[in-house]
Design an enzyme around this catalytic site. Structure first.
Site, PDB file in Angstrom:
ATOM      1  N   HIS A   1       0.832  -1.213   0.000  1.00  0.00           N
ATOM      2  CA  HIS A   1       0.000   0.000   0.000  1.00  0.00           C
ATOM      3  C   HIS A   1       0.859   1.252   0.000  1.00  0.00           C
ATOM      4  CE1 HIS A   1       0.185   1.281   4.332  1.00  0.00           C
ATOM      5  NE2 HIS A   1       0.429  -0.001   4.566  1.00  0.00           N
TER       6      HIS A   1
ATOM      7  N   ASP B   1       5.863   2.728   7.036  1.00  0.00           N
ATOM      8  CA  ASP B   1       4.603   2.043   6.785  1.00  0.00           C
ATOM      9  C   ASP B   1       3.757   2.924   5.872  1.00  0.00           C
ATOM     10  OD1 ASP B   1       2.264   0.582   6.917  1.00  0.00           O
ATOM     11  OD2 ASP B   1       1.798   1.126   8.980  1.00  0.00           O
TER      12      ASP B   1
ATOM     13  N   GLU C   1      -5.367   1.218   2.305  1.00  0.00           N
ATOM     14  CA  GLU C   1      -5.111   0.065   3.165  1.00  0.00           C
ATOM     15  C   GLU C   1      -5.323   0.413   4.625  1.00  0.00           C
ATOM     16  OE1 GLU C   1      -2.562  -2.657   5.700  1.00  0.00           O
ATOM     17  OE2 GLU C   1      -2.578  -0.475   5.513  1.00  0.00           O
ATOM     18  N   GLU C   2      -4.912   1.627   4.999  1.00  0.00           N
ATOM     19  CA  GLU C   2      -4.959   2.026   6.396  1.00  0.00           C
ATOM     20  C   GLU C   2      -6.382   2.204   6.933  1.00  0.00           C
ATOM     21  OE1 GLU C   2      -2.588   1.918   8.340  1.00  0.00           O
ATOM     22  OE2 GLU C   2      -0.684   2.379   7.336  1.00  0.00           O
TER      23      GLU C   2
ATOM     24  N   ASP D   1       4.685  -5.430   3.234  1.00  0.00           N
ATOM     25  CA  ASP D   1       4.323  -4.427   4.240  1.00  0.00           C
ATOM     26  C   ASP D   1       5.410  -4.409   5.309  1.00  0.00           C
ATOM     27  OD1 ASP D   1       2.788  -2.601   5.839  1.00  0.00           O
ATOM     28  OD2 ASP D   1       0.942  -3.490   5.059  1.00  0.00           O
TER      29      ASP D   1
ATOM     30  N   HIS E   1       3.428   3.629  13.173  1.00  0.00           N
ATOM     31  CA  HIS E   1       2.404   4.665  13.299  1.00  0.00           C
ATOM     32  C   HIS E   1       2.855   5.821  14.182  1.00  0.00           C
ATOM     33  CE1 HIS E   1      -1.381   2.413  11.664  1.00  0.00           C
ATOM     34  NE2 HIS E   1      -0.313   2.277  10.892  1.00  0.00           N
TER      35      HIS E   1
END
Length: 327
Positions: free
Chosen positions: A62, A164, A194-195, A217, A303
């Site tokens: 992604h 990410d 995707e998130e 990923d 994140h």
């Protein structure tokens, strides 16, 4: 140094979930010299096709990121925000933020709010103005913002916002470049949203109808004082996914990846994640079912705006996926 320069390019692009056009256009420019065709689908997925005569192999990584979205502009010019994807409010606090038009800001919180009480509802963005009128000349309700942290290196570690999943975009671009002879019909899909629910991978896998799908990923690593032990370690090589919350990988794919890693002396480790998921979660359920696996880059501080990977793990993922594509 090559990785850092490419990461800087990728991270300079705006690309929160739902607004991936800018990052998609850059990746298309980088991919076109090595592809048979490149095109965007309705949901904004970038599909890079390297034609072959064998079975269809789809790599999915992604290109969207988590972010913040303006929900209200206060009379004093402060911006109230909501989150796009899994933003950790405490990790976002006092971080520099960049809007699509280049406007910069800082994430803050009221002085009376205790650290343990911080939520997305009491965060705001300070863009250095004093009135709503001034703020509205720069941003509007519905505008999105992302972390603004340049990539840098610390010995073998690379640190940046949005490892990410921009690091996996880098991995896929390198695999596309390195693949030489191949029988498989290769699809490198840089997915959207995707998130917020693996949305782009769902539509792209339905369209492509792959025989094999590999999600690319990042994955959580063991960190100091973790209450829940994690087997994946930064610096121990490519993480071959066995399971996460979204998928139980097909044993044949896991076995094949491990055999390839041993054959080519590629450092590797197994990944079993009890939290989170990847594009593999929807790919394996597409159509009549798809043989699905995953290769992940171990990553610390996921994140946050200072996500960390190891350059040797990145190279191991590139080598393993290239070997798989050339099978």
């Amino acid at each position: 140094m090559e990785y850092e320069m490419l990461l800087q390019q990728l991270n300079a692009c705006h690309g929160p979930s739902g607004d991936e056009k800018e990052i998609g256009e850059l990746i298309r420019k980088l991919a076109e010299p090595y592809a048979t065709e490149c095109y965007f689908d309705v949901l904004g997925n970038l599909i890079v096709h390297k034609k072959g005569n064998g079975e269809k192999l789809m790599f999915a990584g992604h290109m969207d990121s988590i972010g913040l979205i303006v929900t209200f502009i206060e009379e004093d010019g402060y911006l109230k925000v909501g989150k796009i994807g899994g933003v950790n409010p405490q990790a976002a606090l006092y971080r520099p933020i960049r809007f699509k038009n280049g406007t910069m800001g800082v994430v803050s919180v009221g002085e009376k709010i205790k650290k343990e009480d911080i939520t997305i509802d009491n965060l705001y963005i300070d863009i250095g103005v004093a009135t709503r009128k001034e703020a509205e000349e720069l941003v509007q309700v519905g505008d999105t913002a992302v972390f603004s942290q340049p990539a840098f290196a610390m010995n073998d570690a690379l640190v940046s916002s949005y490892m990410d999943n921009r690091i996996s975009c880098l991995v896929m671009l390198e695999v596309l470049k390195r693949v030489a002879s191949h029988d498989k019909d290769l699809y490198f899909v840089f997915t959207t949203q995707e998130e917020v629910g693996l949305r782009g991978a769902k539509t792209s896998s339905y369209q492509i109808k792959p025989d094999i799908g590999i999600a690319v990923d990042v994955t959580q690593t063991a960190e100091k004082d973790d209450k829940r032990p994690v087997a994946t370690v930064l610096g121990n090589g490519a993480a071959i996914k066995v399971m996460d919350q979204s998928v139980i990988c097909h044993p044949t794919i896991v076995e094949t990846l491990e055999e390839l890693a041993k054959k080519h002396n590629i450092t590797h480790q197994r990944e079993v994640s009890v939290i989170g998921g990847t594009d593999a979660g929807v790919i394996h359920k597409s159509g009549d079912g798809v043989l699905t696996g995953g290769v992940s880059v171990p990553c610390r501080y996921i994140h946050s705006c200072v996500e960390m990977v190891n350059r040797h793990d990145v190279e191991a993922c590139i080598q393993l996926l290239t070997a798989f594509a050339e099978l």
